[in-house]
Design a protein around this motif. Structure first.
Motif, PDB file in Angstrom:
ATOM      1  N   VAL A   1       0.860  -1.187   0.000  1.00  0.00           N
ATOM      2  CA  VAL A   1       0.000   0.000   0.000  1.00  0.00           C
ATOM      3  C   VAL A   1       0.893   1.233   0.000  1.00  0.00           C
ATOM      4  CG1 VAL A   1      -1.798   1.290   1.182  1.00  0.00           C
ATOM      5  CG2 VAL A   1      -1.795  -1.204   1.282  1.00  0.00           C
ATOM      6  N   ASN A   2       0.632   2.177  -0.877  1.00  0.00           N
ATOM      7  CA  ASN A   2       1.325   3.470  -0.901  1.00  0.00           C
ATOM      8  C   ASN A   2       0.291   4.518  -0.545  1.00  0.00           C
ATOM      9  OD1 ASN A   2       2.644   5.882  -1.516  1.00  0.00           O
ATOM     10  ND2 ASN A   2       3.746   4.973  -3.251  1.00  0.00           N
ATOM     11  N   THR A   3       0.380   5.060   0.693  1.00  0.00           N
ATOM     12  CA  THR A   3      -0.638   5.986   1.184  1.00  0.00           C
ATOM     13  C   THR A   3       0.007   7.288   1.634  1.00  0.00           C
ATOM     14  OG1 THR A   3      -2.495   6.225   2.709  1.00  0.00           O
ATOM     15  CG2 THR A   3      -0.546   5.058   3.523  1.00  0.00           C
ATOM     16  N   GLU A   4      -0.775   8.154   2.244  1.00  0.00           N
ATOM     17  CA  GLU A   4      -0.290   9.466   2.681  1.00  0.00           C
ATOM     18  C   GLU A   4      -0.720   9.715   4.114  1.00  0.00           C
ATOM     19  OE1 GLU A   4      -0.449  14.168   1.297  1.00  0.00           O
ATOM     20  OE2 GLU A   4      -1.383  12.627   0.069  1.00  0.00           O
ATOM     21  N   ALA A   5       0.229  10.242   4.919  1.00  0.00           N
ATOM     22  CA  ALA A   5      -0.083  10.608   6.299  1.00  0.00           C
ATOM     23  C   ALA A   5      -0.821  11.940   6.298  1.00  0.00           C
ATOM     24  CB  ALA A   5       1.201  10.695   7.123  1.00  0.00           C
ATOM     25  N   SER A   6      -2.009  11.958   6.886  1.00  0.00           N
ATOM     26  CA  SER A   6      -2.831  13.159   6.823  1.00  0.00           C
ATOM     27  C   SER A   6      -2.274  14.310   7.653  1.00  0.00           C
ATOM     28  CB  SER A   6      -4.257  12.829   7.265  1.00  0.00           C
ATOM     29  OG  SER A   6      -4.234  12.252   8.565  1.00  0.00           O
ATOM     30  N   ARG A   7      -1.545  14.002   8.729  1.00  0.00           N
ATOM     31  CA  ARG A   7      -0.991  15.073   9.567  1.00  0.00           C
ATOM     32  C   ARG A   7       0.353  15.563   9.046  1.00  0.00           C
ATOM     33  NH1 ARG A   7      -2.056  13.799  16.004  1.00  0.00           N
ATOM     34  NH2 ARG A   7      -4.329  14.119  15.952  1.00  0.00           N
ATOM     35  N   ALA A   8       1.243  14.600   8.735  1.00  0.00           N
ATOM     36  CA  ALA A   8       2.594  14.985   8.322  1.00  0.00           C
ATOM     37  C   ALA A   8       2.655  15.342   6.840  1.00  0.00           C
ATOM     38  CB  ALA A   8       3.569  13.849   8.619  1.00  0.00           C
ATOM     39  N   ASN A   9       1.614  15.022   6.090  1.00  0.00           N
ATOM     40  CA  ASN A   9       1.545  15.341   4.671  1.00  0.00           C
ATOM     41  C   ASN A   9       2.737  14.759   3.907  1.00  0.00           C
ATOM     42  OD1 ASN A   9       0.278  16.367   2.443  1.00  0.00           O
ATOM     43  ND2 ASN A   9       1.297  18.356   2.572  1.00  0.00           N
ATOM     44  N   ASN A  10       3.076  13.489   4.213  1.00  0.00           N
ATOM     45  CA  ASN A  10       4.134  12.826   3.477  1.00  0.00           C
ATOM     46  C   ASN A  10       3.689  11.403   3.146  1.00  0.00           C
ATOM     47  OD1 ASN A  10       4.369  12.256   6.328  1.00  0.00           O
ATOM     48  ND2 ASN A  10       6.176  11.069   5.796  1.00  0.00           N
ATOM     49  N   ARG A  11       4.364  10.782   2.167  1.00  0.00           N
ATOM     50  CA  ARG A  11       3.995   9.461   1.704  1.00  0.00           C
ATOM     51  C   ARG A  11       4.496   8.389   2.669  1.00  0.00           C
ATOM     52  NH1 ARG A  11      -0.005   9.887  -1.447  1.00  0.00           N
ATOM     53  NH2 ARG A  11       0.421   7.742  -2.123  1.00  0.00           N
ATOM     54  N   VAL A  12       3.695   7.311   2.801  1.00  0.00           N
ATOM     55  CA  VAL A  12       4.059   6.174   3.655  1.00  0.00           C
ATOM     56  C   VAL A  12       3.799   4.899   2.864  1.00  0.00           C
ATOM     57  CG1 VAL A  12       3.595   4.894   5.766  1.00  0.00           C
ATOM     58  CG2 VAL A  12       3.544   7.403   5.794  1.00  0.00           C
ATOM     59  N   GLU A  13       4.790   3.999   2.831  1.00  0.00           N
ATOM     60  CA  GLU A  13       4.626   2.691   2.205  1.00  0.00           C
ATOM     61  C   GLU A  13       4.401   1.643   3.281  1.00  0.00           C
ATOM     62  OE1 GLU A  13       8.257   2.358  -0.029  1.00  0.00           O
ATOM     63  OE2 GLU A  13       7.167   2.654  -1.902  1.00  0.00           O
ATOM     64  N   MET A  14       3.428   0.716   3.012  1.00  0.00           N
ATOM     65  CA  MET A  14       3.179  -0.374   3.953  1.00  0.00           C
ATOM     66  C   MET A  14       3.278  -1.694   3.213  1.00  0.00           C
ATOM     67  SD  MET A  14      -0.212  -1.644   5.963  1.00  0.00           S
ATOM     68  CE  MET A  14      -0.530  -2.775   4.612  1.00  0.00           C
ATOM     69  N   TYR A  15       3.992  -2.652   3.831  1.00  0.00           N
ATOM     70  CA  TYR A  15       4.082  -4.020   3.315  1.00  0.00           C
ATOM     71  C   TYR A  15       3.486  -4.960   4.360  1.00  0.00           C
ATOM     72  CZ  TYR A  15       7.488  -2.052   0.036  1.00  0.00           C
ATOM     73  OH  TYR A  15       8.116  -1.318  -0.913  1.00  0.00           O
ATOM     74  N   ARG A  16       2.665  -5.908   3.887  1.00  0.00           N
ATOM     75  CA  ARG A  16       2.160  -6.965   4.775  1.00  0.00           C
ATOM     76  C   ARG A  16       2.573  -8.302   4.184  1.00  0.00           C
ATOM     77  NH1 ARG A  16      -2.776 -10.017   6.481  1.00  0.00           N
ATOM     78  NH2 ARG A  16      -3.769  -9.718   4.450  1.00  0.00           N
ATOM     79  N   TYR A  17       3.237  -9.157   4.979  1.00  0.00           N
ATOM     80  CA  TYR A  17       3.720 -10.442   4.492  1.00  0.00           C
ATOM     81  C   TYR A  17       3.503 -11.478   5.597  1.00  0.00           C
ATOM     82  CZ  TYR A  17       7.575  -8.194   6.982  1.00  0.00           C
ATOM     83  OH  TYR A  17       8.314  -7.513   7.903  1.00  0.00           O
ATOM     84  N   GLY A  18       3.009 -12.642   5.224  1.00  0.00           N
ATOM     85  CA  GLY A  18       2.735 -13.676   6.223  1.00  0.00           C
ATOM     86  C   GLY A  18       1.986 -14.842   5.602  1.00  0.00           C
ATOM     87  N   GLY A  19       1.132 -15.485   6.385  1.00  0.00           N
ATOM     88  CA  GLY A  19       0.404 -16.651   5.909  1.00  0.00           C
ATOM     89  C   GLY A  19      -0.968 -16.766   6.554  1.00  0.00           C
ATOM     90  N   GLU A  20      -1.828 -17.550   5.929  1.00  0.00           N
ATOM     91  CA  GLU A  20      -3.184 -17.757   6.427  1.00  0.00           C
ATOM     92  C   GLU A  20      -3.582 -19.224   6.281  1.00  0.00           C
ATOM     93  OE1 GLU A  20      -5.550 -13.590   5.716  1.00  0.00           O
ATOM     94  OE2 GLU A  20      -5.589 -15.072   4.101  1.00  0.00           O
ATOM     95  N   LEU A  21      -4.508 -19.653   7.169  1.00  0.00           N
ATOM     96  CA  LEU A  21      -5.156 -20.959   7.088  1.00  0.00           C
ATOM     97  C   LEU A  21      -6.588 -20.730   6.603  1.00  0.00           C
ATOM     98  CD1 LEU A  21      -5.254 -24.032   7.688  1.00  0.00           C
ATOM     99  CD2 LEU A  21      -6.037 -23.440   9.991  1.00  0.00           C
ATOM    100  N   LEU A  22      -6.992 -21.465   5.546  1.00  0.00           N
ATOM    101  CA  LEU A  22      -8.322 -21.306   4.948  1.00  0.00           C
ATOM    102  C   LEU A  22      -9.143 -22.577   5.164  1.00  0.00           C
ATOM    103  CD1 LEU A  22      -7.377 -19.773   1.468  1.00  0.00           C
ATOM    104  CD2 LEU A  22      -7.704 -18.577   3.638  1.00  0.00           C
ATOM    105  N   TYR A  23     -10.439 -22.395   5.466  1.00  0.00           N
ATOM    106  CA  TYR A  23     -11.377 -23.528   5.516  1.00  0.00           C
ATOM    107  C   TYR A  23     -12.478 -23.265   4.507  1.00  0.00           C
ATOM    108  CZ  TYR A  23     -14.673 -27.055   6.911  1.00  0.00           C
ATOM    109  OH  TYR A  23     -15.526 -28.129   6.892  1.00  0.00           O
ATOM    110  N   HIS A  24     -12.600 -24.165   3.513  1.00  0.00           N
ATOM    111  CA  HIS A  24     -13.547 -23.989   2.417  1.00  0.00           C
ATOM    112  C   HIS A  24     -14.839 -24.764   2.688  1.00  0.00           C
ATOM    113  CE1 HIS A  24      -9.541 -23.341   0.655  1.00  0.00           C
ATOM    114  NE2 HIS A  24     -10.152 -22.450  -0.118  1.00  0.00           N
ATOM    115  N   PHE A  25     -15.978 -24.103   2.437  1.00  0.00           N
ATOM    116  CA  PHE A  25     -17.278 -24.758   2.485  1.00  0.00           C
ATOM    117  C   PHE A  25     -17.675 -25.158   1.060  1.00  0.00           C
ATOM    118  CE2 PHE A  25     -17.085 -21.753   5.976  1.00  0.00           C
ATOM    119  CZ  PHE A  25     -17.497 -22.502   7.059  1.00  0.00           C
ATOM    120  N   MET A  26     -18.406 -26.254   0.924  1.00  0.00           N
ATOM    121  CA  MET A  26     -18.906 -26.737  -0.372  1.00  0.00           C
ATOM    122  C   MET A  26     -17.797 -26.774  -1.424  1.00  0.00           C
ATOM    123  SD  MET A  26     -22.579 -24.739  -0.559  1.00  0.00           S
ATOM    124  CE  MET A  26     -21.779 -23.144  -0.770  1.00  0.00           C
ATOM    125  N   PRO A  27     -16.679 -27.480  -1.144  1.00  0.00           N
ATOM    126  CA  PRO A  27     -15.540 -27.431  -2.064  1.00  0.00           C
ATOM    127  C   PRO A  27     -15.843 -28.012  -3.436  1.00  0.00           C
ATOM    128  CG  PRO A  27     -15.226 -29.162  -0.428  1.00  0.00           C
ATOM    129  CD  PRO A  27     -16.423 -28.376   0.008  1.00  0.00           C
TER     130      PRO A  27
END
Length: 411
Positions: A73-99
């Protein structure tokens, strides 16, 4: 990065146009480009912006799967008026219904790292937990559309941050267990040759046949029925009871006093054959009941009575129909039974049950007061909205469901 994701989605659409129907399958790997929106907690003072991501997954079974993820995500800080980059990295467990279906919803829970980079001014990483839901819609075995929503929680300076992520993307499976081909059945062995013909002995004398009918099968006491019989290969026949020896075929009128089963027996050189036929004798029908009795006796009868909202008083425009019921009860003093009230589905179940009981009681009071009907001949019951006779989705259907029903026995 936008151009790359767009190219991937176009390629996925081409694959979807040429593949066959599919579903969520065990032992499949997958890759999913996604794009959507990311909304930060208000106290983070970061603007909602686009998110770009990639998922790599593996289905352990038809229901359970795991996915590795990375988001940007490339967003902007509303108070500091500067750009902020966010990275999210990890894993998830999924359970499927009606596969096995085309539309496959699922639940997700995961753990990831969040890294915020204010373009060299600061860089912080946090541990985040997420839960959410999603769904895949398979266009074929090789391509599905997916939609996801995640609730992401992490702590910054002992304060909980609550973020929302919502994305659309493509799900591209590959690999997995292939169906086992059915074995080819060997051709059937040729049939053995037929046995040689046998020399048959001369046939025995033909066996006699016998057929007896009664027309009509049911008569009113005192009416006449007709016996009709025929036989083949017989030298003589006999009909009992009460008829005796008869020729091999013939017709005879009978007037039985009671229901009777007649038996025909015919003998010849080839043996004996029998046949039976019965006639049912019934009493003359009772005289017809009056029209009112035909409507109200021994079957449920519906009387449409509309009431004002939250009211159980009977309007005068329904007096004619209720007067027919009262006249019937006067003419049939042994008739007794139930008056039941019914409503549409407007209002709560408890309210409608009580309302239907009051309305049934109003009809009973009307009949007791105006026609002097003994109260013990009438019982009342309210069924609320539990027994509709029409749909409650239309005004006309609800009107039909707001009704009074009667069910009387007329001994």
């Amino acid at each position: 990065m936008k151009k790359r994701i767009g190219s991937i989605l176009v390629a996925c659409s081409i694959i979807a146009a040429t593949a066959a129907f599919g579903a969520n399958k065990a032992e499949q790997f997958s890759i999913s480009p996604v794009v959507g929106g990311y909304t930060f907690d208000d106290n983070q003072h970061l603007d909602t912006n686009l998110i770009y991501g990639l998922r790599a997954g593996y289905n352990v079974t038809d229901n359970f799967g795991i996915e590795a993820l990375i988001d940007y995500v490339n967003t902007e800080a509303s108070r500091a008026n500067n750009r902020v980059e966010m990275y999210r990295y990890g894993g998830e467990l999924l359970y499927h219904f009606m596969p096995e279906s085309t539309f496959v919803p699922y639940l997700a829970v995961g753990l990831a790292g969040l890294n915020f980079d204010a373009f060299g001014k600061s860089s912080n990483t946090y541990t985040a937990f997420d839960t959410g839901v999603g769904a895949k819609y398979f266009l074929n075995d090789k391509f599905a559309l997916r939609a996801d929503a995640r609730y992401i929680v992490y702590s910054n300076n002992s304060l909980a941050k609550n973020n929302l992520e919502y994305t659309l993307g493509a799900y591209i499976p590959f690999g997995g267990t292939q169906p086992v081909a059915k074995p080819v059945e060997p051709p059937p062995a040729p049939a053995p040759p037929p046995p040689p013909p046998k020399v048959e002995p001369p046939p025995p004398p033909p066996a006699p046949t016998a057929a007896l009918t009664v027309t009509p099968a049911t008569v009113t006491k005192g009416e006449t029925a007709t016996l009709n019989w025929k036989s083949q290969n017989a030298s003589g026949c006999d009909i009992q009871p009460g008829i005796g020896p008869v020729p091999p075929q013939g017709v005879r009128a009978i007037t039985p006093a009671d229901s009777t089963s007649y038996n025909l027996s015919c003998s010849g050189a080839g043996g004996t054959a029998t046949s039976a036929a019965g006639v049912t004798v019934v009493l003359p029908p009772p005289p017809p009941k009056p029209k009112a009795a035909e409507r109200f006796c021994d079957k449920p009868s519906t009387i449409i009575v509309e009431f004002d909202t939250n009211k159980s008083e009977i309007k005068t425009k329904y007096d004619e129909d209720l007067n027919k019921l009262g006249t019937f009860l006067k003419e049939w003093p042994k008739a007794k039974g139930e008056i039941s009230g019914h409503t549409d589905n407007v209002g709560s179940d408890k309210y409608n049950l009580a309302l239907s009981q009051r309305r049934a009681a109003s009809v009973k009071t009307y009949l007791v007061d105006k026609f002097s009907i003994a109260p013990e001949r009438l019982t009342t019951e309210g069924y609320g909205e539990t027994k509709p006779i029409a749909t409650n989705k239309t005004k006309e259907g609800r009107q039909l469901n707001r009704r009074i029903e009667t069910n009387f026995t007329c001994d």
